[in-house]
Design an enzyme around this catalytic site. Structure first.
Site, PDB file in Angstrom:
ATOM      1  N   GLY A   1      28.595  72.928 -68.763  1.00 21.34           N
ATOM      2  CA  GLY A   1      28.891  74.291 -69.175  1.00 21.34           C
ATOM      3  C   GLY A   1      28.252  74.607 -70.523  1.00 21.34           C
ATOM      4  O   GLY A   1      27.190  75.206 -70.585  1.00 21.34           O
TER       5      GLY A   1
ATOM      6  N   SER B   1      24.020  68.756 -65.995  1.00 19.00           N
ATOM      7  CA  SER B   1      23.878  69.901 -66.890  1.00 19.00           C
ATOM      8  C   SER B   1      24.283  69.542 -68.324  1.00 19.00           C
ATOM      9  O   SER B   1      23.726  68.605 -68.898  1.00 19.00           O
ATOM     10  CB  SER B   1      24.686  71.080 -66.352  1.00 19.00           C
ATOM     11  OG  SER B   1      24.334  72.269 -66.996  1.00 19.00           O
ATOM     12  N   TYR B   2      25.267  70.263 -68.915  1.00 15.76           N
ATOM     13  CA  TYR B   2      25.668  69.937 -70.290  1.00 15.76           C
ATOM     14  C   TYR B   2      26.354  68.578 -70.377  1.00 15.76           C
ATOM     15  O   TYR B   2      26.521  68.043 -71.477  1.00 15.76           O
ATOM     16  CB  TYR B   2      26.583  71.030 -70.876  1.00 15.76           C
ATOM     17  CG  TYR B   2      26.637  70.995 -72.384  1.00 15.76           C
ATOM     18  CD1 TYR B   2      25.647  71.604 -73.140  1.00 15.76           C
ATOM     19  CD2 TYR B   2      27.651  70.327 -73.045  1.00 15.76           C
ATOM     20  CE1 TYR B   2      25.675  71.548 -74.523  1.00 15.76           C
ATOM     21  CE2 TYR B   2      27.701  70.268 -74.429  1.00 15.76           C
ATOM     22  CZ  TYR B   2      26.702  70.879 -75.173  1.00 15.76           C
ATOM     23  OH  TYR B   2      26.723  70.810 -76.549  1.00 15.76           O
TER      24      TYR B   2
ATOM     25  N   ASP C   1      15.496  73.865 -59.737  1.00 16.48           N
ATOM     26  CA  ASP C   1      16.327  74.338 -60.837  1.00 16.48           C
ATOM     27  C   ASP C   1      15.420  74.895 -61.932  1.00 16.48           C
ATOM     28  O   ASP C   1      14.495  74.221 -62.379  1.00 16.48           O
ATOM     29  CB  ASP C   1      17.165  73.183 -61.393  1.00 16.48           C
ATOM     30  CG  ASP C   1      17.958  73.576 -62.621  1.00 16.48           C
ATOM     31  OD1 ASP C   1      18.336  74.754 -62.740  1.00 16.48           O
ATOM     32  OD2 ASP C   1      18.216  72.699 -63.471  1.00 16.48           O
TER      33      ASP C   1
ATOM     34  N   HIS D   1      20.160  73.044 -59.368  1.00 19.05           N
ATOM     35  CA  HIS D   1      20.839  72.483 -60.536  1.00 19.05           C
ATOM     36  C   HIS D   1      21.968  71.547 -60.140  1.00 19.05           C
ATOM     37  O   HIS D   1      22.232  70.552 -60.816  1.00 19.05           O
ATOM     38  CB  HIS D   1      21.371  73.640 -61.387  1.00 19.05           C
ATOM     39  CG  HIS D   1      21.801  73.267 -62.756  1.00 19.05           C
ATOM     40  ND1 HIS D   1      20.930  72.816 -63.716  1.00 19.05           N
ATOM     41  CD2 HIS D   1      23.031  73.291 -63.350  1.00 19.05           C
ATOM     42  CE1 HIS D   1      21.587  72.580 -64.836  1.00 19.05           C
ATOM     43  NE2 HIS D   1      22.866  72.848 -64.642  1.00 19.05           N
TER      44      HIS D   1
END
Length: 464
Positions: A88, A184-185, A385, A437
């Site tokens: 996020g 991701s994060y 992505d 992603h």
């Protein structure tokens, strides 16, 4: 009235006060309390146990993280423990990891019933999903300011405390091979958590958490290389203009993703206009129609005719999750505390994202620190992505200057090219063909082959 005695063991490690509560309430009693039965809308039987509840990570502030453990479907005592983290920052690992990607319980379009994910990773591991940091999903704090003060450092520390306390509740997993995986994060969360685990084990002279390795997908890693790779990808496949490509490199070239400059934000607005209405996380996938059930069902029929509804991809997954996890009967089944439940459970928290504090510009230094220790470290990318694309990840890996052990080659699954891979000293990189992603969402069969190879510590298959 039954009296319950308890005592508190305080340990200060890495500057963190860790309080373990030892009480007359046994770990087995707590497990029984957290055990989940048949879920609402579950029309199939499962032969595996699963548990959900809270672990308090800071007694003074009243911070507690919500978890969901789903044990392996066969012989769980012989399988490793895998912690899955979404990024996020501010997004739920239950919304994405469990309900869309690697978990067994996926949600039908009605938002009320479930179907069994045939490519669930609990075929090969016991999976621990954690909603982290506080303020994500069902995780909460009694100190309201905590939600406005999340950042990289405290997230790693709270996740460490969570694990130590969780192992006290589930002692049968102590000493078990432990891996961390996410996307991701979580490209920040996972190396940072791995680092504090290694330091904790070193400072306490015990292998409290038997960390064997970690794997991160489409991972935010280094501000400069992530920005460079993103701009190159957008331009090279014709999504942005030449002028915007040059502006991106000029104004955003070394900008933090979390705290960009005003000039970088203005260029990002131009990028959004040039991209148009596409799914940036999976550029060839259709978007979910807005609040129109007729359009949604027409879309599913079109996808089916075009052959892109294979592997049960649904562009409206987030809507289904939001409906399901807000149902009172679902929250009750998962032992959500009514006194601390959010007004509305969300897949991602905008409040956490916009108020994020410390965010490392790079975690490459952590890779340099951990690679010599012999941990199993893999990175993977879906090649459709546009947020953290293949180019970004490859630039970060090249910056590590690792010797090549096995050169670039295709890998296969059932005779089909699943993607491409290269093995370096201390790190393996994998590209998954046709994935966005969220790799397990778009290519669940390939993703299952990926996790099998990672956990086994073997190379991905060649064409036999």
């Amino acid at each position: 009235m039954t009296k319950v005695w308890c005592w508190y063991a305080h340990t200060v490690v890495l500057g963190i006060v860790i309080t373990l509560v030892v009480s007359a309430t046994s770990s087995s009693d707590k497990q029984i309390h957290d055990k989940v039965g048949q879920l609402p809308g579950q029309t199939f039987k499962n032969n595996f146990a699963h548990y959900a509840g809270y672990v308090t990570v800071n007694n003074e502030a009243g911070r507690a993280l919500f978890y969901w453990l789903i044990e392996a479907d066969q012989h769980p005592h012989t399988k490793p423990l895998l912690l899955w983290l979404n990024g996020g920052p501010g997004c739920s690992s239950i919304a994405y990891g469990e309900a869309e990607e690697i978990g067994p319980f996926h949600i039908n379009p009605d938002g009320k019933t479930l179907y069994l994910n045939t490519y669930s990773w609990n075929q090969v591991a016991n999976i621990l999903f954690v909603e982290s940091p506080v303020g994500v999903g069902f995780s909460y704090s009694n100190t309201s300011s905590d939600i406005l003060n999340n950042g990289d450092k405290r997230t790693a520390e709270d996740n460490l405390v969570f694990l130590l306390k969780w192992f006290e509740r589930f002692p049968q997993y102590k000493g078990r091979d432990f891996f961390i995986v996410g996307e991701s994060y979580a490209g920040h969360y996972i190396p940072q958590l791995s680092q504090v685990i290694v330091k904790y084990n070193s400072e306490t002279m015990e292998n409290a958490i038997n960390l064997k390795g970690f794997m991160v997908g489409n991972a935010l890693t280094d501000a400069f290389y992530d920005r460079l790779g993103m701009a190159q990808f957008l331009w090279s496949i014709g999504l942005i203009s030449d002028q915007t490509f040059m502006l991106l490199n000029l104004e955003c070239g070394n900008q933090s993703f979390m705290h960009p400059s005003d000039s970088c934000n203005k260029v990002s607005e131009i990028v959004a206009k040039e991209l148009g209405k596409i799914d940036r996380y999976s550029i060839y996938s259709p978007l979910c129609p807005a609040n129109d059930s007729k359009s949604y069902h027409q879309l599913l029929r079109r996808m089916h005719r075009l052959g892109i509804r294979d592997e049960k991809y649904d562009p409206c997954n987030e809507k289904h999750s939001t409906m399901y996890f807000n149902l009172p009967e679902v929250q009750k089944a998962l032992h959500v505390d009514p006194a601390h439940k959010p007004a509305k459970w969300e897949t991602c928290s905008e409040v956490i994202f916009t108020n994020w504090k410390d965010s490392a510009r790079s975690v490459l230094d952590i890779y340099h620190e951990l690679i010599p220790l012999g941990l199993r470290i893999w990175k993977f990318s879906g090649n459709t992505d546009a947020l953290i694309p293949v180019a970004a990840v490859r630039h970060s890996i090249l910056a590590l200057k690792l010797p090549t052990v096995s050169p670039w080659r295709p890998w296969y699954d059932d005779g089909q090219v699943g993607g491409w891979t290269q093995e370096y000293y201390g790190l393996t990189y994998v590209v998954v063909r046709g994935a966005g992603h969220e790799v397990p969402l778009h290519r669940p069969k390939f993703a299952l082959a990926l996790i099998k190879a990672f956990l086994a510590g073997t190379s991905l298959p060649t064409l036999s």
